[in-house]
Design a protein around this motif. Structure first.
Motif, PDB file in Angstrom:
ATOM      1  N   LEU A   1      21.417 114.633  63.161  1.00 17.49           N
ATOM      2  CA  LEU A   1      22.137 113.370  63.278  1.00 17.49           C
ATOM      3  C   LEU A   1      21.638 112.409  62.210  1.00 17.49           C
ATOM      4  O   LEU A   1      20.502 112.515  61.745  1.00 17.49           O
ATOM      5  CB  LEU A   1      21.931 112.738  64.658  1.00 17.49           C
ATOM      6  N   ILE A   2      22.478 111.462  61.866  1.00 15.36           N
ATOM      7  CA  ILE A   2      22.159 110.473  60.842  1.00 15.36           C
ATOM      8  C   ILE A   2      21.551 109.235  61.499  1.00 15.36           C
ATOM      9  O   ILE A   2      22.206 108.606  62.337  1.00 15.36           O
ATOM     10  CB  ILE A   2      23.429 110.060  60.060  1.00 15.36           C
ATOM     11  N   ARG A   3      20.342 108.897  61.116  1.00 20.36           N
ATOM     12  CA  ARG A   3      19.735 107.638  61.561  1.00 20.36           C
ATOM     13  C   ARG A   3      20.035 106.527  60.556  1.00 20.36           C
ATOM     14  O   ARG A   3      20.221 105.379  60.922  1.00 20.36           O
ATOM     15  CB  ARG A   3      18.228 107.796  61.730  1.00 20.36           C
ATOM     16  N   GLU A   4      20.072 106.909  59.275  1.00 13.50           N
ATOM     17  CA  GLU A   4      20.428 105.939  58.240  1.00 13.50           C
ATOM     18  C   GLU A   4      21.189 106.658  57.140  1.00 13.50           C
ATOM     19  O   GLU A   4      20.794 107.735  56.703  1.00 13.50           O
ATOM     20  CB  GLU A   4      19.198 105.278  57.630  1.00 13.50           C
ATOM     21  N   LYS A   5      22.278 106.025  56.708  1.00 10.59           N
ATOM     22  CA  LYS A   5      23.020 106.500  55.537  1.00 10.59           C
ATOM     23  C   LYS A   5      23.134 105.327  54.584  1.00 10.59           C
ATOM     24  O   LYS A   5      23.583 104.252  54.954  1.00 10.59           O
ATOM     25  CB  LYS A   5      24.413 106.992  55.925  1.00 10.59           C
ATOM     26  N   ARG A   6      22.706 105.558  53.357  1.00  8.24           N
ATOM     27  CA  ARG A   6      22.784 104.540  52.311  1.00  8.24           C
ATOM     28  C   ARG A   6      23.517 105.162  51.135  1.00  8.24           C
ATOM     29  O   ARG A   6      23.132 106.202  50.629  1.00  8.24           O
ATOM     30  CB  ARG A   6      21.381 104.096  51.908  1.00  8.24           C
ATOM     31  N   CYS A   7      24.583 104.500  50.711  1.00  7.10           N
ATOM     32  CA  CYS A   7      25.352 104.959  49.556  1.00  7.10           C
ATOM     33  C   CYS A   7      25.057 104.012  48.407  1.00  7.10           C
ATOM     34  O   CYS A   7      25.419 102.836  48.457  1.00  7.10           O
ATOM     35  CB  CYS A   7      26.839 104.981  49.873  1.00  7.10           C
ATOM     36  N   ILE A   8      24.403 104.523  47.398  1.00 11.50           N
ATOM     37  CA  ILE A   8      24.004 103.723  46.246  1.00 11.50           C
ATOM     38  C   ILE A   8      24.990 104.015  45.115  1.00 11.50           C
ATOM     39  O   ILE A   8      25.045 105.131  44.602  1.00 11.50           O
ATOM     40  CB  ILE A   8      22.562 104.056  45.828  1.00 11.50           C
ATOM     41  N   LEU A   9      25.779 103.018  44.764  1.00 15.16           N
ATOM     42  CA  LEU A   9      26.811 103.205  43.744  1.00 15.16           C
ATOM     43  C   LEU A   9      26.223 103.049  42.346  1.00 15.16           C
ATOM     44  O   LEU A   9      25.477 102.118  42.080  1.00 15.16           O
ATOM     45  CB  LEU A   9      27.937 102.196  43.956  1.00 15.16           C
ATOM     46  N   ASP A  10      26.577 103.972  41.458  1.00 14.07           N
ATOM     47  CA  ASP A  10      26.145 103.942  40.055  1.00 14.07           C
ATOM     48  C   ASP A  10      27.263 103.370  39.190  1.00 14.07           C
ATOM     49  O   ASP A  10      27.723 104.008  38.253  1.00 14.07           O
ATOM     50  CB  ASP A  10      25.792 105.351  39.576  1.00 14.07           C
ATOM     51  N   MET A  11      27.684 102.168  39.525  1.00 13.64           N
ATOM     52  CA  MET A  11      28.815 101.554  38.843  1.00 13.64           C
ATOM     53  C   MET A  11      28.432 100.125  38.480  1.00 13.64           C
ATOM     54  O   MET A  11      27.553  99.541  39.096  1.00 13.64           O
ATOM     55  CB  MET A  11      30.033 101.551  39.773  1.00 13.64           C
ATOM     56  N   ASP A  12      29.114  99.568  37.493  1.00 15.41           N
ATOM     57  CA  ASP A  12      28.868  98.181  37.112  1.00 15.41           C
ATOM     58  C   ASP A  12      29.448  97.206  38.129  1.00 15.41           C
ATOM     59  O   ASP A  12      28.995  96.081  38.249  1.00 15.41           O
ATOM     60  CB  ASP A  12      29.455  97.882  35.741  1.00 15.41           C
ATOM     61  N   GLY A  13      30.455  97.631  38.847  1.00 16.32           N
ATOM     62  CA  GLY A  13      31.114  96.787  39.837  1.00 16.32           C
ATOM     63  C   GLY A  13      32.207  97.572  40.510  1.00 16.32           C
ATOM     64  O   GLY A  13      32.416  98.749  40.223  1.00 16.32           O
ATOM     65  N   LEU A  14      32.905  96.933  41.424  1.00 15.98           N
ATOM     66  CA  LEU A  14      33.999  97.588  42.139  1.00 15.98           C
ATOM     67  C   LEU A  14      35.316  97.224  41.474  1.00 15.98           C
ATOM     68  O   LEU A  14      35.854  96.157  41.687  1.00 15.98           O
ATOM     69  CB  LEU A  14      34.025  97.136  43.596  1.00 15.98           C
TER      70      LEU A  14
ATOM     71  N   THR B   1      23.059 108.559  65.185  1.00 11.68           N
ATOM     72  CA  THR B   1      22.244 108.208  66.341  1.00 11.68           C
ATOM     73  C   THR B   1      22.695 106.854  66.885  1.00 11.68           C
ATOM     74  O   THR B   1      23.437 106.129  66.219  1.00 11.68           O
ATOM     75  CB  THR B   1      20.745 108.115  65.971  1.00 11.68           C
ATOM     76  N   GLN B   2      22.216 106.512  68.053  1.00 12.94           N
ATOM     77  CA  GLN B   2      22.567 105.220  68.651  1.00 12.94           C
ATOM     78  C   GLN B   2      21.932 104.049  67.905  1.00 12.94           C
ATOM     79  O   GLN B   2      22.415 102.926  67.986  1.00 12.94           O
ATOM     80  CB  GLN B   2      22.185 105.195  70.130  1.00 12.94           C
ATOM     81  N   ASP B   3      20.839 104.303  67.172  1.00 13.23           N
ATOM     82  CA  ASP B   3      20.171 103.235  66.413  1.00 13.23           C
ATOM     83  C   ASP B   3      20.483 103.324  64.914  1.00 13.23           C
ATOM     84  O   ASP B   3      19.756 102.793  64.088  1.00 13.23           O
ATOM     85  CB  ASP B   3      18.658 103.267  66.640  1.00 13.23           C
ATOM     86  N   ALA B   4      21.591 103.960  64.571  1.00 10.31           N
ATOM     87  CA  ALA B   4      21.928 104.248  63.174  1.00 10.31           C
ATOM     88  C   ALA B   4      22.315 103.004  62.386  1.00 10.31           C
ATOM     89  O   ALA B   4      22.757 101.997  62.947  1.00 10.31           O
ATOM     90  CB  ALA B   4      23.079 105.249  63.117  1.00 10.31           C
ATOM     91  N   THR B   5      22.163 103.133  61.061  1.00 12.30           N
ATOM     92  CA  THR B   5      22.651 102.125  60.125  1.00 12.30           C
ATOM     93  C   THR B   5      23.416 102.829  59.003  1.00 12.30           C
ATOM     94  O   THR B   5      23.141 103.978  58.678  1.00 12.30           O
ATOM     95  CB  THR B   5      21.516 101.280  59.507  1.00 12.30           C
ATOM     96  N   TYR B   6      24.378 102.095  58.442  1.00 13.56           N
ATOM     97  CA  TYR B   6      25.180 102.567  57.310  1.00 13.56           C
ATOM     98  C   TYR B   6      25.218 101.425  56.315  1.00 13.56           C
ATOM     99  O   TYR B   6      25.692 100.331  56.635  1.00 13.56           O
ATOM    100  CB  TYR B   6      26.586 102.942  57.792  1.00 13.56           C
ATOM    101  N   ASN B   7      24.676 101.648  55.114  1.00 21.89           N
ATOM    102  CA  ASN B   7      24.521 100.582  54.129  1.00 21.89           C
ATOM    103  C   ASN B   7      25.077 100.989  52.772  1.00 21.89           C
ATOM    104  O   ASN B   7      24.880 102.117  52.324  1.00 21.89           O
ATOM    105  CB  ASN B   7      23.042 100.237  53.947  1.00 21.89           C
ATOM    106  N   VAL B   8      25.745 100.029  52.143  1.00 18.50           N
ATOM    107  CA  VAL B   8      26.191 100.178  50.758  1.00 18.50           C
ATOM    108  C   VAL B   8      25.725  98.916  50.028  1.00 18.50           C
ATOM    109  O   VAL B   8      26.350  97.852  50.157  1.00 18.50           O
ATOM    110  CB  VAL B   8      27.723 100.335  50.645  1.00 18.50           C
ATOM    111  N   PRO B   9      24.613  99.011  49.292  1.00 17.54           N
ATOM    112  CA  PRO B   9      24.138  97.832  48.564  1.00 17.54           C
ATOM    113  C   PRO B   9      25.098  97.463  47.437  1.00 17.54           C
ATOM    114  O   PRO B   9      25.810  98.315  46.906  1.00 17.54           O
ATOM    115  CB  PRO B   9      22.799  98.277  47.975  1.00 17.54           C
ATOM    116  N   ALA B  10      25.119  96.190  47.085  1.00 16.64           N
ATOM    117  CA  ALA B  10      25.904  95.753  45.931  1.00 16.64           C
ATOM    118  C   ALA B  10      25.400  96.493  44.691  1.00 16.64           C
ATOM    119  O   ALA B  10      24.250  96.929  44.639  1.00 16.64           O
ATOM    120  CB  ALA B  10      25.779  94.240  45.748  1.00 16.64           C
TER     121      ALA B  10
END
Length: 166
Positions: free
Chosen positions: A143-156, A38-47
Motif C-alpha cells: 500500500l502507498i503511505r506517501e506518493k510524491r510526483c516531482i515534475l521535471d518541467m519549467d512550469g505547467l 493507507t488510511q494515513d496516506a498523502t499525495y503530493n505534487v510540489p510546484a
C-alpha cells in the motif's frame, strides 16, 4: 504461497504494483485507486520551482492531499460537474527505472521515472518527472503511505494546471 513482508518484497513486485496503479489511473478506476493507499496516506505534487524534498507546510505545492482530501478529489473527478475532467481526459502513465532506494522495518522508499500523457479536446500535454513512494505492507499487500510526483518541467504549460492524477 508465501506471505508478503517488507523484508521479502522484491523490485519486481514493486514494479508490478506501480504498473497496476498506472493501469487503474489510465482506466479512470479512481475509487479502486484509493484502495491502494493507507488510511494515513498523502499525495503530493510540489510546484516545479520547489525542492523535491520540500514540505507542503513551508512551500507551494500544486497538490498536497491527505487521505481525506484525496477521497474528496476522487469524488469530484467522478462527477459530471467536474468541468475540467468531463468528459474525462485520456491518460497514459508510463513508469520506468523502478528501484527500491531503501528499506526499513516499517516501509520501503521507492523511486521511479514517470512520463504521463494527457489528451483532451485535441490537445496532448506531457508531464515528465519522477515518483517517490513510501510503501508499506498491510494485510499481506503493498500500500502507498506517501506518493510524491516531482515534475521535471519549467512550469505547467499550456494550461497551467493539473486536473488529472499524476
Amino acid at each position: 504461497m508465501s506471505t508478503l513482508t517488507l523484508a521479502t518484497v522484491t523490485r519486481e513486485q514493486v514494479e508490478d504494483f506501480m504498473f497496476l496503479e498506472a493501469e487503474i489511473l489510465d482506466e479512470w478506476r479512481l475509487k479502486e485507486w484509493l484502495t491502494l493507499f493507507t488510511q494515513d496516506a498523502t499525495y503530493n505534487v510540489p510546484a516545479t520551482d520547489v525542492a523535491p524534498n520540500a514540505s507542503p507546510d513551508s512551500a507551494l505545492f500544486y497538490v498536497a492531499d491527505d487521505r481525506f482530501r484525496l477521497e474528496q478529489r476522487v469524488e469530484r473527478l467522478l462527477k459530471r460537474t467536474a468541468h475540467a475532467e468531463f468528459p474525462r481526459s485520456k491518460t497514459r502513465h508510463l513508469v520506468s527505472n523502478v528501484r527500491i532506494r531503501s528499506r526499513s522495518e516499517t516501509e520501503l522508499d521507492v523511486g521511479a521515472a514517470v512520463l504521463t500523457y494527457r489528451t483532451k479536446m485535441g490537445l496532448t500535454e506531457t508531464y515528465i518527472g519522477s515518483y517517490r513512494y513510501r510503501l508499506v505492507v498491510e494485510d499481506g499487500r503493498l500500500l502507498i503511505r506517501e506518493k510524491r510526483c516531482i515534475l521535471d518541467m519549467d512550469g505547467l504549460k499550456p494550461n497551467g494546471r493539473i486536473s488529472i492524477i499524476l
